[in-house]
Design a protein around this motif. Structure first.
Motif, PDB file in Angstrom:
ATOM      1  N   ARG A 335      -4.930 -12.513  -1.782  1.00 31.79           N
ATOM      2  CA  ARG A 335      -3.672 -12.687  -1.034  1.00 31.79           C
ATOM      3  C   ARG A 335      -2.712 -11.528  -1.287  1.00 31.79           C
ATOM      4  NH1 ARG A 335      -2.672 -17.576   1.335  1.00 31.79           N
ATOM      5  NH2 ARG A 335      -4.051 -19.319   0.810  1.00 31.79           N
ATOM      6  N   ALA A 336      -2.612 -11.100  -2.554  1.00 26.23           N
ATOM      7  CA  ALA A 336      -1.675 -10.023  -2.885  1.00 26.23           C
ATOM      8  C   ALA A 336      -2.092  -8.702  -2.246  1.00 26.23           C
ATOM      9  CB  ALA A 336      -1.581  -9.872  -4.401  1.00 26.23           C
ATOM     10  N   GLY A 337      -3.384  -8.412  -2.274  1.00 29.75           N
ATOM     11  CA  GLY A 337      -3.861  -7.180  -1.655  1.00 29.75           C
ATOM     12  C   GLY A 337      -3.633  -7.171  -0.161  1.00 29.75           C
ATOM     13  N   HIS A 338      -3.901  -8.292   0.480  1.00 31.99           N
ATOM     14  CA  HIS A 338      -3.690  -8.393   1.924  1.00 31.99           C
ATOM     15  C   HIS A 338      -2.221  -8.175   2.268  1.00 31.99           C
ATOM     16  CE1 HIS A 338      -3.143 -10.430   5.832  1.00 31.99           C
ATOM     17  NE2 HIS A 338      -4.377 -10.022   6.074  1.00 31.99           N
ATOM     18  N   ALA A 339      -1.308  -8.792   1.497  1.00 30.03           N
ATOM     19  CA  ALA A 339       0.123  -8.627   1.753  1.00 30.03           C
ATOM     20  C   ALA A 339       0.560  -7.179   1.547  1.00 30.03           C
ATOM     21  CB  ALA A 339       0.921  -9.557   0.841  1.00 30.03           C
ATOM     22  N   LEU A 340       0.006  -6.529   0.518  1.00 32.98           N
ATOM     23  CA  LEU A 340       0.325  -5.119   0.270  1.00 32.98           C
ATOM     24  C   LEU A 340      -0.029  -4.252   1.465  1.00 32.98           C
ATOM     25  CD1 LEU A 340       0.891  -2.623  -1.699  1.00 32.98           C
ATOM     26  CD2 LEU A 340      -1.574  -2.676  -2.095  1.00 32.98           C
ATOM     27  N   VAL A 341      -1.255  -4.396   1.958  1.00 33.02           N
ATOM     28  CA  VAL A 341      -1.708  -3.554   3.060  1.00 33.02           C
ATOM     29  C   VAL A 341      -0.933  -3.877   4.331  1.00 33.02           C
ATOM     30  CG1 VAL A 341      -3.685  -2.944   4.493  1.00 33.02           C
ATOM     31  CG2 VAL A 341      -3.968  -3.194   2.036  1.00 33.02           C
TER      32      VAL A 341
END
Length: 441
Positions: A335-341
């Motif tokens: 979830r965190a990686g997706h939000a970052l990108v």
């Protein structure tokens, strides 16, 4: 605004090619008049490039003689005929002397930009050599921006940042129980100096020692493939590893991204990488070396957006990967990686950054002086007898042509190839800038 993009055509695979194929249509849709020109010769071939990237509508750039003077003359002629307001150079060093020539002749009045995609000494040497004629540098990585100023000696006001971008679908976690079998992917060029592809066999051995059941898909091709295939043979035979060769973007989306739990990055340095943003956009976690280029960029944060390990430390890498067997941790990182990108590296965010940078270039004050055009070594006897330009005239009249053994000789990326010591020195200095206080080999 009229924009000309000059790029190589010998390479149909890679992050730079994917970036350009995404950027140009976006700039055109926003009202910019963008022309793409690529070399057409023996190694750089316009036809295959145009078929691979039809949306670019690239036009051929021909050098009938194959000489340095021929390359400079071809680019200067193109600049004179188009007279664009802005020229983006993508790893074609002859742009810079050609632009200086066209400017002195009054045929070109636009701005020249180096787009910087690598942390390699030769590009910073080019900035020192040609910087007086380069209006700005646009880099895709924060560390590359620092190095353009500190190693390339470019005024920091003329160094701009615009990252790569990728499509970002709605978040969806990869399926399958990571505690049963951890599905991993490695995507990139099969090469050692930068990508450290030979870290994979000892990494698999370290995972086995920890009792972690894995399946690894390796997507990519390159000079190290035969050696890697030999060293991975036991795992390939046992069904643990799939060595897929080159996988295009469509197959990456269908078979890799979103179909594995995590992407493994072993690189020594990167200016992205795009594969990390693509994996995160698909919901995969990223387990990465603390590569040079990851520090100042500030995207991969340990235990927040990714799991990190010291470059080359396969035991530490295996320990971090083993943690992904915890489903809650995997989902949190996903979830965190997706939000970052979605916030920083989406196609829309990247396009906005590039448009902003191009307009900033146009607002910069003009360069203060016009540097003399560098004089390369004579290309042959005609140049020694008659001088470079008259030698080229006679060469064309006689239909003589140099044959090159490689793409880098035919249309060079840079003005010279740095030796191993220079590259090691750059990487060490870059590492200290990127990760202050950390040990560097």
């Amino acid at each position: 605004m009229k924009v000309l993009v000059l790029a190589p055509s010998a390479y149909l695979l890679g992050g730079v090619q994917d970036w350009l194929a995404s950027l140009v249509p976006g700039l055109r849709a926003g009202g910019l008049e963008v022309t793409v020109a690529v070399p057409d010769g023996d190694h750089h071939r316009h036809g295959p490039y145009a078929r691979a990237y039809p949306a670019l509508a690239a036009q051929p750039l021909c050098n009938p003689s194959g000489s340095v003077e021929g390359r400079v003359r071809a680019i200067a002629t193109l600049l004179g005929s188009l007279n664009p307001e802005l020229v983006l150079g993508v790893n074609l060093v002859d742009l810079y002397p050609a632009a200086q020539r066209a400017r002195r002749q009054g045929r070109f009045h636009g701005r020249v930009v180096m787009t910087l995609h690598a942390l390699q000494a030769e590009y910073f040497d080019d900035l020192q050599r040609h910087g007086a004629g380069i209006d700005a540098v646009i880099a895709t990585n924060r560390l590359a921006c620092r190095l353009a100023s500190e190693r390339g000696r470019i005024d920091p006001a003329r160094v701009l940042y615009a990252p790569y971008g990728v499509p970002v679908p709605p978040w969806q976690a990869p399926g399958g129980d990571p505690a049963t079998t951890l599905r991993l992917a490695w995507v990139g060029r099969l090469e050692q100096a930068q990508k450290r592809v030979h870290d994979l066999p000892p990494l698999l051995a370290a995972l086995e020692a920890l009792g972690v059941e894995v399946q690894l898909s390796v997507a990519g091709d390159g000079e190290e493939r035969p050696a890697l295939e030999r060293s991975l043979a036991p795992w390939i035979a046992g069904g643990t590893v799939r060595l897929l060769g080159h996988v295009d973007q469509r197959r990456l989306a269908e078979e890799i991204y979103g179909h594995h739990h995590a992407l493994v990055i072993t690189s020594a340095w990167e200016t992205g990488p795009i594969v990390a943003w693509q994996a995160m956009a698909s919901g995969m976690a990223v387990v990465s070396s603390r590569y040079v280029g990851s520090g100042l960029e500030g995207a991969l944060e340990h235990d927040a957006t990714a799991l990190l390990f010291p470059c080359g430390d396969v035991a530490a890498a295996a320990a971090q990967l083993a943690r992904l067997r915890q489903g809650a941790l995997l989902e949190r990182l996903s979830r965190a990686g997706h939000a970052l990108v979605a916030g920083r590296y989406s196609e829309a965010a990247s396009l906005a950054a590039w448009r902003r940078a191009l307009h900033q270039v146009m607002e910069l004050p003009p360069l203060s002086e016009m540097s003399p055009e560098p004089a390369p070594a004579p290309a042959g006897r005609l140049d020694r007898w008659l001088g470079r330009r008259r030698g080229e005239d006679l060469r064309r009249l006689l239909g003589q042509r140099f044959r090159h053994g490689s793409a880098g000789s035919e249309w060079p990326h840079s003005g010279g190839e740095a030796d191993g010591a220079a590259e090691a020195d750059l990487l060490a200095a870059a590492g200290q800038l990127d990760h202050p206080g950390a040990p560097h080999d």
